[in-house]
Design an enzyme around this catalytic site. Structure first.
Site, mmCIF file in Angstrom:
data_model
loop_
_atom_site.group_PDB
_atom_site.id
_atom_site.type_symbol
_atom_site.label_atom_id
_atom_site.label_comp_id
_atom_site.label_asym_id
_atom_site.label_seq_id
_atom_site.Cartn_x
_atom_site.Cartn_y
_atom_site.Cartn_z
ATOM 1 N N TYR A 145 0.859 -1.184 0.000
ATOM 2 C CA TYR A 145 0.000 0.000 0.000
ATOM 3 C C TYR A 145 0.894 1.232 0.000
ATOM 4 C CZ TYR A 145 -3.427 3.452 1.722
ATOM 5 O OH TYR A 145 -4.238 4.564 1.868
ATOM 6 N N ASP A 240 9.359 2.919 -0.708
ATOM 7 C CA ASP A 240 8.336 3.613 0.083
ATOM 8 C C ASP A 240 8.641 3.308 1.552
ATOM 9 O OD1 ASP A 240 4.690 3.703 0.192
ATOM 10 O OD2 ASP A 240 6.236 4.517 1.502
ATOM 11 N N LYS A 268 4.882 9.651 8.607
ATOM 12 C CA LYS A 268 4.826 9.092 9.963
ATOM 13 C C LYS A 268 5.931 9.597 10.899
ATOM 14 C CE LYS A 268 2.504 5.046 8.030
ATOM 15 N NZ LYS A 268 1.113 5.033 8.486
HETATM 16 P P1 KE4 Z 1 -0.619 8.560 4.530
HETATM 17 O O1 KE4 Z 1 -1.151 9.269 3.287
HETATM 18 O O2 KE4 Z 1 -1.695 7.762 5.244
HETATM 19 O O3 KE4 Z 1 0.147 9.484 5.463
HETATM 20 O O4 KE4 Z 1 0.490 7.512 4.044
HETATM 21 C C1 KE4 Z 1 0.127 6.568 3.070
HETATM 22 C C2 KE4 Z 1 1.083 5.390 3.149
HETATM 23 C C3 KE4 Z 1 2.097 5.295 2.202
HETATM 24 N N1 KE4 Z 1 2.982 4.278 2.234
HETATM 25 C C4 KE4 Z 1 2.926 3.326 3.199
HETATM 26 C C5 KE4 Z 1 3.929 2.214 3.194
HETATM 27 C C6 KE4 Z 1 1.918 3.386 4.201
HETATM 28 O O5 KE4 Z 1 1.855 2.421 5.144
HETATM 29 C C7 KE4 Z 1 0.980 4.432 4.181
HETATM 30 C C8 KE4 Z 1 -0.143 4.546 5.196
HETATM 31 N N2 KE4 Z 1 -0.231 3.507 6.155
HETATM 32 C C9 KE4 Z 1 -1.540 3.224 6.702
HETATM 33 C C10 KE4 Z 1 -1.387 2.073 7.707
HETATM 34 N N3 KE4 Z 1 -1.284 0.836 7.055
HETATM 35 C C11 KE4 Z 1 -2.153 4.435 7.319
HETATM 36 C C12 KE4 Z 1 -3.347 4.166 8.221
HETATM 37 C C13 KE4 Z 1 -4.606 4.713 7.607
HETATM 38 O O6 KE4 Z 1 -4.779 4.582 6.374
HETATM 39 O O7 KE4 Z 1 -5.435 5.226 8.382
#
Ligand code: KE4
Length: 441
Positions: A145, A240, A268
């Site tokens: 993801y 990523d 994060k």
């Molecule tokens: P954000 O747009 O949520 O800040 O980041 C997206 C993203 C990009 N790349 C990786 C590897 C990620 O894990 C994420 C976001 N992670 C999720 C948890 N699996 C965020 C939690 C959520 O969607 O509420």
């Protein structure tokens, strides 16, 4: 209303005004078939919900809080920044300090641009890769993801994996026409895509340690193989590191595994709990980004002073206290090793994957090495496990296909309490010659 919890009351009202009552799907607890908790506060390794109940927290805001909640240095840095103003929309010294910290800690980062989320970091890195290579195709991996930009919403992991479909409505065919999907830990699938798309692939994007299909570490040679094939094909390798960045090591997964990408994305941890994302890498690539070059990307709150204050405080602390990594890795080993021992003792048909402070308990007896093996996990059994531990004051990811995060605030007491609760669940788990009522009782 009488007889219902504050969380349930807030959830009922929120559903009238916010889609699903939440601002990010996984928070709705749909994968674990129960109403979500509304959180009222947090400190160290603990969350407190709207009804005043305390939980050991293994979500840690999905990774940012590597030092635990409300760390004194981060809280102080933000409090000191507030009186200077919340946002200017202009360059500040703090952004330079952040760039110096990040490029100093991550060897492949020659230049870096701040944005406001991991999604924005990925979207921007893909555009830079396409602009630099003048190619359109992107290879990603099933189950990985990378946030919710259109091009990445094909065979998504994380929330999408836990939903009914791996694609999203509203994503036009054109937006994903250039996105190719390979299998994680399967270099042959990458080679096949390169062979079928000669000189058309701009980049391969990968979570160097997959953590959105549950946790799936790269097998020996996989990341090295991606590096070699991208170099040979003239494609860029994008790590990523939104989850792994500054967690697996100060220099992230690229330091931990010793593989150097061309571009990396972050989020994060670099925000210390405030909204921050970033992308960066080789100077010649980043010099294509506006206002220097033709790749446009912008953001009103990019490099926001408060977010920089929090990020600088967290990264500076990590840089100055390498013992944090020893601690979180030791606590991770204790937790995930302890879970493996419980599964061994109780012959429960489950699997634990982990690396350092990141791990996942899969409800499947098979090895989990990619998306197709991960999705064999029994999500209803995971939901029962989640619910039982929640009642014991242990807050884990409300979905099977996520990660457990251990922070510097987690100590032996928290790990022991967690293992005790897990043991109680598994001691008479169906599929094991235990006695007494089922674990679902
Ligand atoms: P954000 O747009 O949520 O800040 O980041 C997206 C993203 C990009 N790349 C990786 C590897 C990620 O894990 C994420 C976001 N992670 C999720 C948890 N699996 C965020 C939690 C959520 O969607 O509420």
């Amino acid at each position: 209303m009488k007889g219902i919890s504050r969380s349930e009351e807030l959830y009922r009202r929120a559903q009238a005004l916010i889609p699903g009552g939440v601002n990010s799907p996984v928070r709705a607890f749909r994968s674990v078939n129960r109403p979500p908790l509304f959180i009222a506060g947090a400190d160290g390794a603990y969350l407190r919900d709207a009804d005043g109940k305390r939980y050991i927290d293994y979500v840690c805001s999905w990774g940012p809080l590597i030092l635990g909640h409300n760390h004194r240095e981060i809280a102080r840095a933000v409090a000191e920044a507030v009186p200077r103003g919340l946002s200017y929309g202009a360059a500040t010294e703090a952004e330079l300090v952040m760039a110096e910290l990040m490029t100093g800690m991550v060897p492949s980062l020659e230049m870096v641009r701040m944005v406001n989320s991991g999604t924005e970091a990925v979207m921007s890195a893909l555009r830079a890769a396409r602009g630099f290579t003048r190619r359109d195709r992107i290879i990603k991996f099933e189950g990985c993801y990378h946030g919710h930009c259109d091009a990445m919403l094909v065979k998504g992991g994380s929330g999408l994996l836990s939903g009914s479909s791996a694609d999203s409505a509203g994503v036009p065919a054109g937006a994903v026409a250039d996105t190719l999907v390979a299998a994680f830990n399967d270099l042959g699938s990458v080679e096949a895509l390169f062979a079928a798309n000669r000189e058309a692939v701009a980049a391969v994007i990968v979570e160097p340690l997959a953590a959105n299909m549950g946790v799936v570490p790269p097998e020996p040679g996989f990341l090295e193989g991606l590096r070699e094939r991208c170099s040979r094909e003239g494609a860029l390798l994008i790590f990523d590191e939104v989850i792994t960045g500054f967690r697996l090591a100060p220099g992230g997964a690229q330091e931990f595994y010793g593989v150097r990408p061309d571009l990396s994305t972050f989020g994060k941890i670099i925000g210390g709990g405030l909204p921050v994302g970033a992308y960066g890498g080789r100077r010649e690539i980043m010099e294509t980004v506006a206002p220097l070059g033709p790749v446009y990307q912008a953001g009103t709150l990019s490099g926001n002073p408060l977010a920089m204050a929090a990020g600088i405080a967290q990264l500076s602390y990590l840089k100055g206290h390498p013992e944090v990594y020893d601690h979180i890795n030791r606590m991770g080993d204790a937790l995930f090793g302890g879970l493996r021992e419980i599964l061994e003792r109780t012959a429960a048909p489950c699997r634990v994957n982990s690396t350092g402070s990141l791990g996942c308990l899969f409800f499947t007896g098979n090895e989990v090495r990619d998306f197709s093996s991960a999705k064999k996990a029994d999500t209803s059994r995971y939901a029962a496990y989640f619910d039982r531990l929640l009642r014991q004051g242990i807050y884990q990811a409300p979905a099977q296909f996520e990660a457990l995060f251990v922070s510097a605030a987690h100590g032996e007491a928290e790990i022991a309490r967690t293992l005790e609760a897990a043991e109680a669940f598994f001691k008479d788990f169906p599929g094991n010659p235990g006695e007494g009522k089922g674990a679902y009782g």
